[in-house]
Design a protein around this motif. Structure first.
Motif, PDB file in Angstrom:
ATOM      1  N   ASN A  15       0.793  -1.231   0.000  1.00 62.56           N
ATOM      2  CA  ASN A  15       0.000   0.000   0.000  1.00 62.56           C
ATOM      3  C   ASN A  15       0.824   1.279   0.000  1.00 62.56           C
ATOM      4  O   ASN A  15       0.317   2.345  -0.325  1.00 62.56           O
ATOM      5  CB  ASN A  15      -0.951   0.013   1.205  1.00 62.56           C
ATOM      6  N   ARG A  16       2.093   1.175   0.400  1.00 57.37           N
ATOM      7  CA  ARG A  16       2.916   2.406   0.434  1.00 57.37           C
ATOM      8  C   ARG A  16       4.389   2.018   0.340  1.00 57.37           C
ATOM      9  O   ARG A  16       4.735   0.839   0.314  1.00 57.37           O
ATOM     10  CB  ARG A  16       2.624   3.249   1.687  1.00 57.37           C
ATOM     11  N   ARG A  39      -2.262  -4.501   5.336  1.00 59.81           N
ATOM     12  CA  ARG A  39      -3.019  -4.697   6.578  1.00 59.81           C
ATOM     13  C   ARG A  39      -4.423  -4.126   6.438  1.00 59.81           C
ATOM     14  O   ARG A  39      -5.382  -4.703   6.925  1.00 59.81           O
ATOM     15  CB  ARG A  39      -2.265  -4.052   7.743  1.00 59.81           C
ATOM     16  N   TYR A 143      16.736  -4.058  14.769  1.00 62.08           N
ATOM     17  CA  TYR A 143      16.292  -4.328  13.388  1.00 62.08           C
ATOM     18  C   TYR A 143      17.296  -5.211  12.643  1.00 62.08           C
ATOM     19  O   TYR A 143      16.900  -6.122  11.893  1.00 62.08           O
ATOM     20  CB  TYR A 143      16.142  -2.977  12.695  1.00 62.08           C
ATOM     21  N   THR A 178      11.621   6.444   2.089  1.00 63.75           N
ATOM     22  CA  THR A 178      10.235   6.066   2.399  1.00 63.75           C
ATOM     23  C   THR A 178       9.927   6.510   3.829  1.00 63.75           C
ATOM     24  O   THR A 178      10.804   6.983   4.553  1.00 63.75           O
ATOM     25  CB  THR A 178      10.029   4.542   2.308  1.00 63.75           C
TER      26      THR A 178
HETATM   27  N1  LIG Z   1      13.421   2.442   3.731  1.00 62.91           N
HETATM   28  C1  LIG Z   1      14.641   1.968   3.929  1.00 62.91           C
HETATM   29  O1  LIG Z   1      15.605   2.715   4.196  1.00 62.91           O
HETATM   30  C2  LIG Z   1      14.903   0.479   3.818  1.00 62.91           C
HETATM   31  C3  LIG Z   1      16.220   0.047   3.692  1.00 62.91           C
HETATM   32  C4  LIG Z   1      16.482  -1.307   3.577  1.00 62.91           C
HETATM   33  C5  LIG Z   1      15.441  -2.207   3.591  1.00 62.91           C
HETATM   34  N2  LIG Z   1      14.168  -1.772   3.742  1.00 62.91           N
HETATM   35  C6  LIG Z   1      13.108  -2.777   3.761  1.00 62.91           C
HETATM   36  O2  LIG Z   1      12.280  -2.551   2.645  1.00 62.91           O
HETATM   37  C7  LIG Z   1      10.961  -3.046   2.918  1.00 62.91           C
HETATM   38  C8  LIG Z   1       9.935  -1.970   2.583  1.00 62.91           C
HETATM   39  O3  LIG Z   1      10.169  -0.883   3.440  1.00 62.91           O
HETATM   40  P1  LIG Z   1       9.715   0.595   3.091  1.00 62.91           P
HETATM   41  O4  LIG Z   1      10.915   1.433   3.153  1.00 62.91           O
HETATM   42  O5  LIG Z   1       8.860   0.622   1.887  1.00 62.91           O
HETATM   43  O6  LIG Z   1       8.868   0.898   4.418  1.00 62.91           O
HETATM   44  P2  LIG Z   1       7.489   1.656   4.663  1.00 62.91           P
HETATM   45  O7  LIG Z   1       7.310   2.761   3.702  1.00 62.91           O
HETATM   46  O8  LIG Z   1       7.487   1.936   6.122  1.00 62.91           O
HETATM   47  O9  LIG Z   1       6.410   0.541   4.320  1.00 62.91           O
HETATM   48  C9  LIG Z   1       6.337  -0.641   5.069  1.00 62.91           C
HETATM   49  C10 LIG Z   1       5.214  -1.489   4.516  1.00 62.91           C
HETATM   50  O10 LIG Z   1       5.165  -2.713   5.270  1.00 62.91           O
HETATM   51  C11 LIG Z   1       3.818  -2.872   5.713  1.00 62.91           C
HETATM   52  N3  LIG Z   1       3.739  -3.648   6.936  1.00 62.91           N
HETATM   53  C12 LIG Z   1       4.267  -3.380   8.155  1.00 62.91           C
HETATM   54  N4  LIG Z   1       3.933  -4.335   9.028  1.00 62.91           N
HETATM   55  C13 LIG Z   1       3.157  -5.229   8.346  1.00 62.91           C
HETATM   56  C14 LIG Z   1       2.503  -6.431   8.689  1.00 62.91           C
HETATM   57  N5  LIG Z   1       2.534  -6.920   9.950  1.00 62.91           N
HETATM   58  N6  LIG Z   1       1.808  -7.099   7.736  1.00 62.91           N
HETATM   59  C15 LIG Z   1       1.753  -6.611   6.479  1.00 62.91           C
HETATM   60  N7  LIG Z   1       2.329  -5.469   6.087  1.00 62.91           N
HETATM   61  C16 LIG Z   1       3.033  -4.794   7.016  1.00 62.91           C
HETATM   62  C17 LIG Z   1       3.302  -1.456   5.919  1.00 62.91           C
HETATM   63  O11 LIG Z   1       1.910  -1.466   5.993  1.00 62.91           O
HETATM   64  P3  LIG Z   1       1.057  -0.367   6.864  1.00 62.91           P
HETATM   65  O12 LIG Z   1       0.778   0.765   5.933  1.00 62.91           O
HETATM   66  O13 LIG Z   1      -0.152  -1.127   7.314  1.00 62.91           O
HETATM   67  O14 LIG Z   1       1.940   0.043   8.025  1.00 62.91           O
HETATM   68  C18 LIG Z   1       3.850  -0.810   4.652  1.00 62.91           C
HETATM   69  O15 LIG Z   1       3.060  -1.140   3.557  1.00 62.91           O
HETATM   70  C19 LIG Z   1      10.974  -3.447   4.392  1.00 62.91           C
HETATM   71  O16 LIG Z   1      11.172  -4.851   4.484  1.00 62.91           O
HETATM   72  C20 LIG Z   1      12.181  -2.711   4.948  1.00 62.91           C
HETATM   73  O17 LIG Z   1      12.709  -3.351   6.081  1.00 62.91           O
HETATM   74  C21 LIG Z   1      13.866  -0.447   3.842  1.00 62.91           C
END
Ligand SMILES: NC(=O)c1ccc[n+]([C@@H]2O[C@H](COP(=O)([O-])OP(=O)(O)OC[C@H]3O[C@@H](n4cnc5c(N)ncnc54)[C@H](OP(=O)(O)O)[C@@H]3O)[C@@H](O)[C@H]2O)c1
Length: 238
Positions: A15-16, A39, A143, A178
């Protein structure tokens, strides 16, 4: 996998952030269907008829089981959902630490396990697990172990599923722009670039994608002397 066109993909956390970007770029690449898990399923953009919004909390076994039941034709799983919830290892709340592991490790593993047979049987099978540069280097937080554990599980899943023709891919990246790191003041990659690298890697048949320079540096860390990785140790008494 040579092309994501005509494939049926499940994206978690769709979703985001990067999850939303996966959906968008998969549609651009001609995916046949994208199951978009969130979710709150009402937060999914379903303006393209190929998008099927599904309620999915990866920490909730009933929710995962319902998604498994609803996706018989899936052949590509993108385990994207993740959280930062804990904090410094010595002081973080224990419940938050467990929630982080439930979301970042147990959830993706459960989905991969329950969908593995079908992903193999449906053909052109792919599982992409989203790790981090922090799978290989610690900043002292709760983390990092979740992403180290997922990285290790990805390596095991790859071995288990390679004989069945399933490509298991690990994605590593440093900061991405993000919500997750909105409070971090540091250089960040564009989510669109990271997702493009990941999808290019799938289509190239890669097992691992290092989406930025930070990840390339982090990958070297476990092979270096510990003091070379953690320079701050040199300032400590032995
Ligand atoms: N951003 C970074 O710097 C970074 C760097 C390395 C790796 N990552 C990894 O990249 C992936 C995506 O992260 P992002 O940066 O796009 O983060 P984000 O913008 O915070 O988005 C996180 C997503 O995960 C969903 N989520 C959280 N808990 C959940 C659950 N229990 N069940 C289903 N969905 C759930 C959130 O849904 P809701 O809207 O319901 O909260 C949201 O859609 C993650 O695995 C993160 O660890 C991110």
């Amino acid at each position: 996998m040579t092309s994501l066109a005509d494939q049926t993909v499940l994206v978690t956390g769709a979703n985001r952030g990067m999850g939303k970007e996966y959906v968008s770029q998969l549609l651009e690449r001609g995916a046949k269907k994208v199951y978009a898990g969130a979710r709150d399923a009402s937060t999914i953009d379903t303006s393209d008829p190929r998008v099927v919004a599904l309620q999915l909390d990866v920490t909730d076994a009933d929710s995962v089981d319902a998604v498994v039941a609803a996706t018989p034709d899936v052949n590509v799983l993108i385990n994207n959902a993740g959280i930062v919830a804990g904090g410094p290892l010595l002081t973080a709340d224990q419940t938050a630490i467990r929630q982080e592991f439930e979301t970042n490790y147990f959830g993706p593993l459960r989905l991969a396990s329950l969908l593995a047979d079908r992903i193999a049987d449906n053909g052109n099978g792919v599982i992409l697990n989203v790790h981090s540069a922090l799978s290989w280097i610690s900043f002292g937080g709760t983390y990092e172990p979740t992403k180290a554990a997922l990285w290790s599980a990805t390596n095991g899943l790859r071995l288990a599923l390679a004989p069945r023709g399933v490509q298991v891919v690990g994605l590593h990246v440093g900061y991405v722009d993000t919500d997750m790191v909105a409070g971090v003041d540091a250089p960040k990659s564009d989510p669109a670039d990271v997702v493009k690298s990941a999808l290019d890697g799938i289509e190239a048949g890669d097992f691992e994608v290092l989406a930025d320079e930070v990840s390339h540096q982090a990958k070297a860390a476990p092979g270096l002397p510990i003091e070379a990785v953690y320079a701050q140790l040199a300032a400590q008494p032995a």
